[in-house]
Write a protein that holds these residues in place. Structure first.
Motif, short mmCIF file in Angstrom:
data_model
loop_
_atom_site.label_atom_id
_atom_site.label_comp_id
_atom_site.label_asym_id
_atom_site.label_seq_id
_atom_site.Cartn_x
_atom_site.Cartn_y
_atom_site.Cartn_z
N ILE A 125 1.49 -2.20 -13.33
CA ILE A 125 0.38 -2.65 -12.49
C ILE A 125 -0.44 -1.42 -12.12
O ILE A 125 0.12 -0.40 -11.69
CB ILE A 125 0.91 -3.30 -11.19
CG1 ILE A 125 1.76 -4.52 -11.52
CG2 ILE A 125 -0.25 -3.69 -10.27
CD1 ILE A 125 2.47 -5.10 -10.31
N PRO A 126 -1.76 -1.44 -12.34
CA PRO A 126 -2.56 -0.29 -11.91
C PRO A 126 -2.20 0.04 -10.46
O PRO A 126 -2.41 -0.76 -9.56
CB PRO A 126 -4.00 -0.80 -12.03
CG PRO A 126 -3.93 -1.80 -13.14
CD PRO A 126 -2.59 -2.49 -12.95
N TRP A 127 -1.61 1.22 -10.25
CA TRP A 127 -0.93 1.48 -8.97
C TRP A 127 -1.89 1.51 -7.78
O TRP A 127 -1.45 1.39 -6.63
CB TRP A 127 -0.13 2.76 -9.05
CG TRP A 127 -0.93 4.02 -9.16
CD1 TRP A 127 -1.27 4.68 -10.28
CD2 TRP A 127 -1.49 4.76 -8.08
NE1 TRP A 127 -2.03 5.78 -9.99
CE2 TRP A 127 -2.16 5.86 -8.64
CE3 TRP A 127 -1.49 4.61 -6.70
CZ2 TRP A 127 -2.84 6.80 -7.87
CZ3 TRP A 127 -2.15 5.55 -5.92
CH2 TRP A 127 -2.82 6.63 -6.51
N ILE A 128 -3.18 1.60 -8.05
CA ILE A 128 -4.15 1.58 -6.95
C ILE A 128 -4.02 0.27 -6.18
O ILE A 128 -4.23 0.23 -4.96
CB ILE A 128 -5.58 1.75 -7.51
CG1 ILE A 128 -5.68 3.08 -8.25
CG2 ILE A 128 -6.62 1.69 -6.40
CD1 ILE A 128 -6.91 3.21 -9.10
N TYR A 129 -3.66 -0.81 -6.89
CA TYR A 129 -3.50 -2.10 -6.24
C TYR A 129 -2.49 -2.06 -5.08
O TYR A 129 -2.63 -2.78 -4.10
CB TYR A 129 -2.99 -3.15 -7.24
CG TYR A 129 -4.05 -3.77 -8.11
CD1 TYR A 129 -5.09 -4.51 -7.57
CD2 TYR A 129 -3.99 -3.64 -9.49
CE1 TYR A 129 -6.05 -5.11 -8.38
CE2 TYR A 129 -4.94 -4.24 -10.31
CZ TYR A 129 -5.97 -4.96 -9.75
OH TYR A 129 -6.91 -5.55 -10.55
N PHE A 130 -1.46 -1.24 -5.22
CA PHE A 130 -0.39 -1.25 -4.23
C PHE A 130 -0.89 -0.90 -2.83
O PHE A 130 -0.31 -1.32 -1.83
CB PHE A 130 0.73 -0.29 -4.64
CG PHE A 130 1.46 -0.71 -5.89
CD1 PHE A 130 2.16 -1.90 -5.92
CD2 PHE A 130 1.42 0.07 -7.03
CE1 PHE A 130 2.83 -2.31 -7.06
CE2 PHE A 130 2.08 -0.33 -8.19
CZ PHE A 130 2.79 -1.52 -8.20
N PHE A 131 -1.98 -0.14 -2.77
CA PHE A 131 -2.49 0.27 -1.46
C PHE A 131 -3.14 -0.88 -0.71
O PHE A 131 -3.52 -0.73 0.45
CB PHE A 131 -3.47 1.43 -1.62
CG PHE A 131 -2.79 2.74 -1.91
CD1 PHE A 131 -2.01 3.36 -0.94
CD2 PHE A 131 -2.91 3.34 -3.14
CE1 PHE A 131 -1.36 4.56 -1.20
CE2 PHE A 131 -2.27 4.55 -3.41
CZ PHE A 131 -1.49 5.15 -2.44
N GLN A 132 -3.27 -2.04 -1.35
CA GLN A 132 -3.79 -3.20 -0.64
C GLN A 132 -2.71 -3.90 0.18
O GLN A 132 -3.01 -4.74 1.02
CB GLN A 132 -4.40 -4.20 -1.63
CG GLN A 132 -5.56 -3.64 -2.43
CD GLN A 132 -6.55 -4.70 -2.82
OE1 GLN A 132 -7.06 -5.44 -1.99
NE2 GLN A 132 -6.85 -4.78 -4.10
N VAL A 133 -1.45 -3.57 -0.08
CA VAL A 133 -0.33 -4.19 0.62
C VAL A 133 0.50 -3.08 1.27
O VAL A 133 1.19 -2.35 0.55
CB VAL A 133 0.54 -5.02 -0.34
CG1 VAL A 133 1.64 -5.75 0.42
CG2 VAL A 133 -0.31 -6.01 -1.13
#
Length: 333
Positions: free
Chosen positions: A119-127
């Motif tokens: 998963i493009p790890w930038i996404y993780f900062f949304q959670v």
């Protein structure tokens, strides 16, 4: 440079890499510590630029001279840091990413292409829960921070909240950029494996925390599916609007991605290659980025579009991802 046409191409490449709001003349004058008039004369090829000036400009703007001097060379110029340079490495890493995305948003024409292994790890900062866990994994198991060596993960503790805040700023910039992503069904495997590994090794303070991380991963996947359905990029707590940037998603059954990012800025392209788990190097080499663009275009033509259209395929794709998460939750319970 000798040949005025080569010098002209050299400055054109620099101009292409500058955001629209920056002046080529001002940038050259400031970097070479010369007057604007002297900069103009070099740009107009009225005055040859020296080897020292070529070196300074090439290093600053990350330019390979091969393409301008017509050298038949296999050499490619990449930029980036290698290894843990300092104790503040991760902070510097995040700040560099923030600067890069801010830079990309300074261009009117911009598009990101993601070929994903994870998963493009930038996404993780949304959670927040996911970002805390991933930061803990990166710092403990990849960067090997001594203060985390024997420490367990708990959602009741904060791990470098300043990193989470920087991550939120990165997300704010990221969701402004139109994006095309190519996924495979193994796209969530790395994160699942990290959760399982920490469970087996007793790194979680409680199994309940692992279940919450799985549930938050499910929440993120549901958000990405919403983006695919709408064909728009937006924050996890928001709704898409007419102004939301486009989001294109493709499912490739045969190709496992390698976390490659290509940025198309219209007049120039930049390729980012992942290495050493979280590090990256990048190049503006025209030959390489054009070849990468062609490779991604070919992959897209052999992939199934699951954004905006292909509801059946989209449902199938995301149902398999969610089933993998649900299976792991059952094992923990």
């Amino acid at each position: 440079m000798g040949d005025p046409s080569v010098q002209q191409l050299f400055f054109q490449q620099i101009k292409n890499s500058l955001p629209p709001h920056l002046s080529l003349v001002d940038s050259i004058a400031e970097l070479l510590n010369i007057s604007n008039d002297s900069a103009y004369r070099r740009i107009r090829c009225e005055k040859p630029i020296s080897f020292e000036e070529i070196k300074k400009l090439s290093l600053h703007f990350k330019i390979s001279l091969d393409q301008f001097l017509h050298l038949q060379s296999d050499s490619l110029v990449f930029s980036g840091k290698v290894g843990k340079a300092s104790d503040n490495y991760f902070e510097e890493y995040l700040n560099n990413l923030l600067q890069n995305f801010t830079y990309l948003n300074s261009f009117d024409q911009r598009h990101l292409y993601f070929l994903t292994k994870d998963i493009p790890w930038i996404y993780f900062f949304q959670v927040p829960e996911l970002s805390s866990f991933k930061i803990f994994v990166w710092m403990r198991s990849i960067l090997h921070h001594e203060n985390l060596k024997n420490r367990k993960f708990s959602l009741r503790e904060e791990y470098s909240p300043e990193y989470v805040e920087t991550g939120k700023k990165i997300i704010q910039q990221y969701i402004k950029i139109p994006t095309t992503e190519i996924w495979n069904l193994e796209g969530i495997s790395i994160t699942i494996q990290q959760i399982e590994y920490y469970l087996e090794c007793g790194v979680f303070t409680s199994a309940g925390d692992a279940i919450i991380i799985y549930e938050k991963l499910e929440e993120l996947i549901n958000h990405i599916e919403r983006q695919a359905e709408s064909g728009k990029k937006f924050s996890i707590n928001d709704q898409p609007s007419d102004q939301s940037p486009e989001f294109n998603m493709y499912y490739n059954e045969l190709t496992l991605g390698d976390n490659t990012v290509l940025v198309d800025l219209g007049k120039t392209k930049i390729t980012f290659l992942n290495h050493s788990a979280i590090d990256y190097i990048f190049t503006q080499d025209e030959r390489f980025s054009n070849q990468m663009h062609q490779t991604l275009t070919n992959l897209i033509s052999k992939s199934t579009q699951i954004s905006t259209v292909g509801e059946k395929n989209r449902s199938y794709f995301f149902s398999i991802l969610l089933a993998k998460i649900h299976d792991r939750i059952k094992r923990v319970v």
